[in-house]
Design a protein around this motif. Structure first.
Motif, PDB file in Angstrom:
ATOM      1  N   GLY A  52       0.810  -1.165  -0.078  1.00 19.90           N
ATOM      2  CA  GLY A  52      -0.147  -0.133   0.233  1.00 19.90           C
ATOM      3  C   GLY A  52       0.814   1.215  -0.046  1.00 19.90           C
ATOM      4  O   GLY A  52       0.483   2.102   0.340  1.00 19.90           O
ATOM      5  N   ARG A  53       1.915   1.313  -0.706  1.00 19.22           N
ATOM      6  CA  ARG A  53       2.688   2.504  -0.756  1.00 19.22           C
ATOM      7  C   ARG A  53       3.064   2.886  -2.132  1.00 19.22           C
ATOM      8  O   ARG A  53       3.125   1.971  -2.920  1.00 19.22           O
ATOM      9  CB  ARG A  53       4.281   2.045  -0.110  1.00 19.22           C
ATOM     10  CG  ARG A  53       4.792   3.429   0.471  1.00 19.22           C
ATOM     11  CD  ARG A  53       6.213   3.165   1.128  1.00 19.22           C
ATOM     12  NE  ARG A  53       6.267   2.052   2.185  1.00 19.22           N
ATOM     13  CZ  ARG A  53       6.785   1.036   1.780  1.00 19.22           C
ATOM     14  NH1 ARG A  53       7.346   0.736   0.481  1.00 19.22           N
ATOM     15  NH2 ARG A  53       6.794  -0.437   2.491  1.00 19.22           N
ATOM     16  N   GLU A  54       2.961   4.193  -2.369  1.00 15.18           N
ATOM     17  CA  GLU A  54       2.994   4.852  -3.680  1.00 15.18           C
ATOM     18  C   GLU A  54       4.427   4.881  -4.097  1.00 15.18           C
ATOM     19  O   GLU A  54       4.572   5.465  -5.196  1.00 15.18           O
ATOM     20  CB  GLU A  54       2.091   6.188  -3.693  1.00 15.18           C
ATOM     21  CG  GLU A  54       0.788   5.963  -3.396  1.00 15.18           C
ATOM     22  CD  GLU A  54       0.005   7.159  -3.507  1.00 15.18           C
ATOM     23  OE1 GLU A  54       0.603   8.278  -3.591  1.00 15.18           O
ATOM     24  OE2 GLU A  54      -1.208   7.143  -3.714  1.00 15.18           O
ATOM     25  N   TYR A  55       5.451   4.604  -3.246  1.00 17.22           N
ATOM     26  CA  TYR A  55       6.832   4.909  -3.604  1.00 17.22           C
ATOM     27  C   TYR A  55       7.344   3.534  -2.968  1.00 17.22           C
ATOM     28  O   TYR A  55       7.015   2.966  -2.162  1.00 17.22           O
ATOM     29  CB  TYR A  55       7.527   6.072  -2.909  1.00 17.22           C
ATOM     30  CG  TYR A  55       7.226   6.218  -1.747  1.00 17.22           C
ATOM     31  CD1 TYR A  55       8.102   5.735  -0.830  1.00 17.22           C
ATOM     32  CD2 TYR A  55       5.998   6.841  -0.903  1.00 17.22           C
ATOM     33  CE1 TYR A  55       8.051   5.890   0.738  1.00 17.22           C
ATOM     34  CE2 TYR A  55       5.573   6.788   0.249  1.00 17.22           C
ATOM     35  CZ  TYR A  55       6.651   6.261   1.158  1.00 17.22           C
ATOM     36  OH  TYR A  55       6.368   6.586   2.607  1.00 17.22           O
ATOM     37  N   VAL A  56       8.853   3.323  -3.387  1.00 21.13           N
ATOM     38  CA  VAL A  56       9.584   2.409  -3.175  1.00 21.13           C
ATOM     39  C   VAL A  56      10.550   2.871  -2.328  1.00 21.13           C
ATOM     40  O   VAL A  56      11.217   3.831  -2.504  1.00 21.13           O
ATOM     41  CB  VAL A  56      10.239   1.816  -4.448  1.00 21.13           C
ATOM     42  CG1 VAL A  56      11.444   0.735  -4.143  1.00 21.13           C
ATOM     43  CG2 VAL A  56       9.285   0.974  -5.386  1.00 21.13           C
ATOM     44  N   THR A  57      10.906   2.068  -1.158  1.00 18.93           N
ATOM     45  CA  THR A  57      11.976   2.299  -0.387  1.00 18.93           C
ATOM     46  C   THR A  57      13.116   1.340  -0.234  1.00 18.93           C
ATOM     47  O   THR A  57      12.971   0.282  -0.974  1.00 18.93           O
ATOM     48  CB  THR A  57      11.330   2.184   1.045  1.00 18.93           C
ATOM     49  OG1 THR A  57      11.150   0.920   1.493  1.00 18.93           O
ATOM     50  CG2 THR A  57      10.078   3.089   1.370  1.00 18.93           C
ATOM     51  N   PRO A  58      14.293   1.827   0.212  1.00 17.63           N
ATOM     52  CA  PRO A  58      15.526   0.791   0.161  1.00 17.63           C
ATOM     53  C   PRO A  58      15.092  -0.728   0.920  1.00 17.63           C
ATOM     54  O   PRO A  58      15.483  -1.508   0.466  1.00 17.63           O
ATOM     55  CB  PRO A  58      16.253   1.288   0.966  1.00 17.63           C
ATOM     56  CG  PRO A  58      16.215   2.900   0.773  1.00 17.63           C
ATOM     57  CD  PRO A  58      14.803   2.901   0.941  1.00 17.63           C
ATOM     58  N   ASP A  59      14.095  -0.720   1.917  1.00 20.43           N
ATOM     59  CA  ASP A  59      13.785  -1.702   2.333  1.00 20.43           C
ATOM     60  C   ASP A  59      12.984  -2.787   1.654  1.00 20.43           C
ATOM     61  O   ASP A  59      12.978  -3.816   1.688  1.00 20.43           O
ATOM     62  CB  ASP A  59      12.898  -1.540   3.791  1.00 20.43           C
ATOM     63  CG  ASP A  59      13.597  -1.255   4.889  1.00 20.43           C
ATOM     64  OD1 ASP A  59      15.034  -1.352   4.897  1.00 20.43           O
ATOM     65  OD2 ASP A  59      13.272  -0.450   5.816  1.00 20.43           O
ATOM     66  N   ASP A  60      12.199  -2.141   0.558  1.00 22.76           N
ATOM     67  CA  ASP A  60      11.436  -2.819  -0.198  1.00 22.76           C
ATOM     68  C   ASP A  60      12.321  -3.627  -1.385  1.00 22.76           C
ATOM     69  O   ASP A  60      12.172  -4.754  -1.446  1.00 22.76           O
ATOM     70  CB  ASP A  60      10.652  -1.853  -1.211  1.00 22.76           C
ATOM     71  CG  ASP A  60       9.568  -1.431  -0.383  1.00 22.76           C
ATOM     72  OD1 ASP A  60       9.113  -2.061   0.496  1.00 22.76           O
ATOM     73  OD2 ASP A  60       9.012  -0.188  -0.794  1.00 22.76           O
ATOM     74  N   ILE A  61      13.514  -2.920  -1.581  1.00 27.23           N
ATOM     75  CA  ILE A  61      14.434  -3.692  -2.815  1.00 27.23           C
ATOM     76  C   ILE A  61      15.068  -4.842  -1.979  1.00 27.23           C
ATOM     77  O   ILE A  61      15.442  -5.902  -2.400  1.00 27.23           O
ATOM     78  CB  ILE A  61      15.605  -2.620  -3.027  1.00 27.23           C
ATOM     79  CG1 ILE A  61      14.839  -1.591  -3.857  1.00 27.23           C
ATOM     80  CG2 ILE A  61      16.603  -3.186  -3.991  1.00 27.23           C
ATOM     81  CD1 ILE A  61      15.365  -0.271  -4.201  1.00 27.23           C
ATOM     82  N   LYS A  62      15.450  -4.488  -0.624  1.00 30.67           N
ATOM     83  CA  LYS A  62      16.191  -5.585   0.118  1.00 30.67           C
ATOM     84  C   LYS A  62      15.193  -6.654   0.389  1.00 30.67           C
ATOM     85  O   LYS A  62      15.552  -7.987   0.485  1.00 30.67           O
ATOM     86  CB  LYS A  62      16.640  -5.011   1.516  1.00 30.67           C
ATOM     87  CG  LYS A  62      17.636  -4.097   1.362  1.00 30.67           C
ATOM     88  CD  LYS A  62      18.004  -3.592   2.924  1.00 30.67           C
ATOM     89  CE  LYS A  62      19.470  -2.832   2.715  1.00 30.67           C
ATOM     90  NZ  LYS A  62      20.011  -2.427   4.272  1.00 30.67           N
ATOM     91  N   ARG A  63      13.792  -6.413   0.821  1.00 30.59           N
ATOM     92  CA  ARG A  63      12.914  -7.596   0.971  1.00 30.59           C
ATOM     93  C   ARG A  63      12.791  -8.397  -0.133  1.00 30.59           C
ATOM     94  O   ARG A  63      12.597  -9.541   0.234  1.00 30.59           O
ATOM     95  CB  ARG A  63      11.578  -7.088   1.041  1.00 30.59           C
ATOM     96  CG  ARG A  63      10.379  -7.875   1.257  1.00 30.59           C
ATOM     97  CD  ARG A  63      10.503  -8.846   2.301  1.00 30.59           C
ATOM     98  NE  ARG A  63       9.276  -9.715   2.513  1.00 30.59           N
ATOM     99  CZ  ARG A  63       9.373 -10.940   1.881  1.00 30.59           C
ATOM    100  NH1 ARG A  63      10.225 -11.375   0.926  1.00 30.59           N
ATOM    101  NH2 ARG A  63       8.324 -11.563   1.764  1.00 30.59           N
ATOM    102  N   VAL A  64      13.037  -8.005  -1.529  1.00 31.99           N
ATOM    103  CA  VAL A  64      12.634  -8.680  -2.469  1.00 31.99           C
ATOM    104  C   VAL A  64      13.971  -9.370  -3.277  1.00 31.99           C
ATOM    105  O   VAL A  64      13.900 -10.421  -4.250  1.00 31.99           O
ATOM    106  CB  VAL A  64      11.740  -8.268  -3.652  1.00 31.99           C
ATOM    107  CG1 VAL A  64      10.443  -7.851  -3.052  1.00 31.99           C
ATOM    108  CG2 VAL A  64      12.384  -7.056  -4.323  1.00 31.99           C
TER     109      VAL A  64
END
Length: 316
Positions: free
Chosen positions: A265-277
């Motif tokens: 539910g976020r309209e932007y990507v964070t570094p944690d999103d990148i690390k998560r996937v």
């Protein structure tokens, strides 16, 4: 459909599948990232962990058609794609669609089939079409493959070609259930009426197209684009890696990060999103050196060390 609604729909799908499949929610999130990110998912697990139930539950919850292909050493490419059959009535050849002609296809134990049959999936996964006897036929839209394979230590398996492995957006594993989950399985088995959990349809087929469009609206700042590229490039300089992440893999990391951001539910990507996937998206794309293979270096450990070595962008 906006990001908020997409996240709400994804949560409903996860809850519905989670009620039927005893597994970790993080695993279901990775499978759903594959669906939302317009990719395919590879599951590596021992038999009996619920891979088929998961794939069927995903198809039902999304309101999509489902087909299962059991890969065996004698399976032919035409057994997967379909073939022309002579019709005695009008003296003509008629095309009989193979099991690939479904929205969600479970390619069960894909590494038990010979490479020629495995390769029959390549065009389907990349182009959404199959070519039989020189005639190209489109597959249903959306088209999503969930392939399972046995661990390579088991006998009678054929390693997937590197080109095919690279076409999977995500590679993940269910693993064994925890103690509470295994007891729940026994409770369900104790009552035959509850032995096969049912899943209700959460989305309509037309809503799937709208859902898969949402990640295109997710914002990724310039410094995060550089971060994604840096992570991918770092895998190519690691001494334990013979072949690092390809440019296609870099793009897949970008797409998966946007899909995960939409899922939460976020309209932007964070570094944690990148690390998560990063681990489920990148690890299976690495080819380790012979020394690293002999030393039993885990590909996931390589990705983890890469993430630790690449500086994370900071908010200004």
């Amino acid at each position: 459909m906006d990001v908020t609604q997409a996240s709400r729909e994804c949560s409903a799908v996860l809850e519905e599948i989670g009620d039927a499949v005893v597994c970790d929610r993080a695993f279901l999130e990775e499978v759903l990232v594959g669906v939302v990110g317009r990719g395919h998912v590879l599951l590596e697990d021992v038999p009996g962990t619920g891979k088929t139930l998961t794939a069927r539950s995903v198809a039902t919850a999304l309101g999509l058609s489902f087909s299962r292909i059991q890969f065996t050493p004698d399976l032919l490419p035409t057994d997967v794609t379909g073939t022309h059959v002579f019709d005695e009535r009008d003296r003509s050849f008629e095309f009989n669609e193979g099991p690939l002609f479904a929205n969600i296809v479970l390619a069960d134990e894909i590494n038990r089939a010979p490479p020629k049959t495995q390769a029959a999936l390549l065009e389907a996964m990349e182009e959404g079409q199959v070519t039989v006897d020189g005639e190209t036929r489109p597959l249903p839209d959306p088209f999503f493959v969930i392939a399972t394979q046995n661990p390579v230590e088991q006998e009678g398996t054929f390693p997937l070609p590197e080109a095919q492995v690279d076409r999977f957006l995500v590679k993940t594993s269910m693993g064994y259930p925890d103690a509470e989950g295994e007891v729940e399985l026994l409770r369900r088995r104790a009552s035959r009426e509850e032995g096969s959990p049912t899943v209700s349809t959460v989305l309509e087929p037309e809503e799937i197209d709208a859902l898969r469009q949402v990640p295109e609206t997710v914002r990724v700042e310039a410094d995060l684009l550089e971060y994604v590229a840096a992570v991918a490039r770092e895998t190519r300089t690691d001494g334990r890696v013979e072949v690092g992440v390809s440019p296609r893999g870099t793009q897949r990391l970008f797409e998966a990060a946007r899909a995960y951001a939409a899922l939460v539910g976020r309209e932007y990507v964070t570094p944690d999103d990148i690390k998560r996937v990063a681990e489920p998206v990148l690890a299976h794309r690495l080819v380790l050196t012979p020394d690293a293979t002999v030393n039993r270096v885990e590909k996931s450990a390589v990705v983890e060390s890469v993430l630790e070595s690449v500086p994370v962008p900071t908010l200004e």
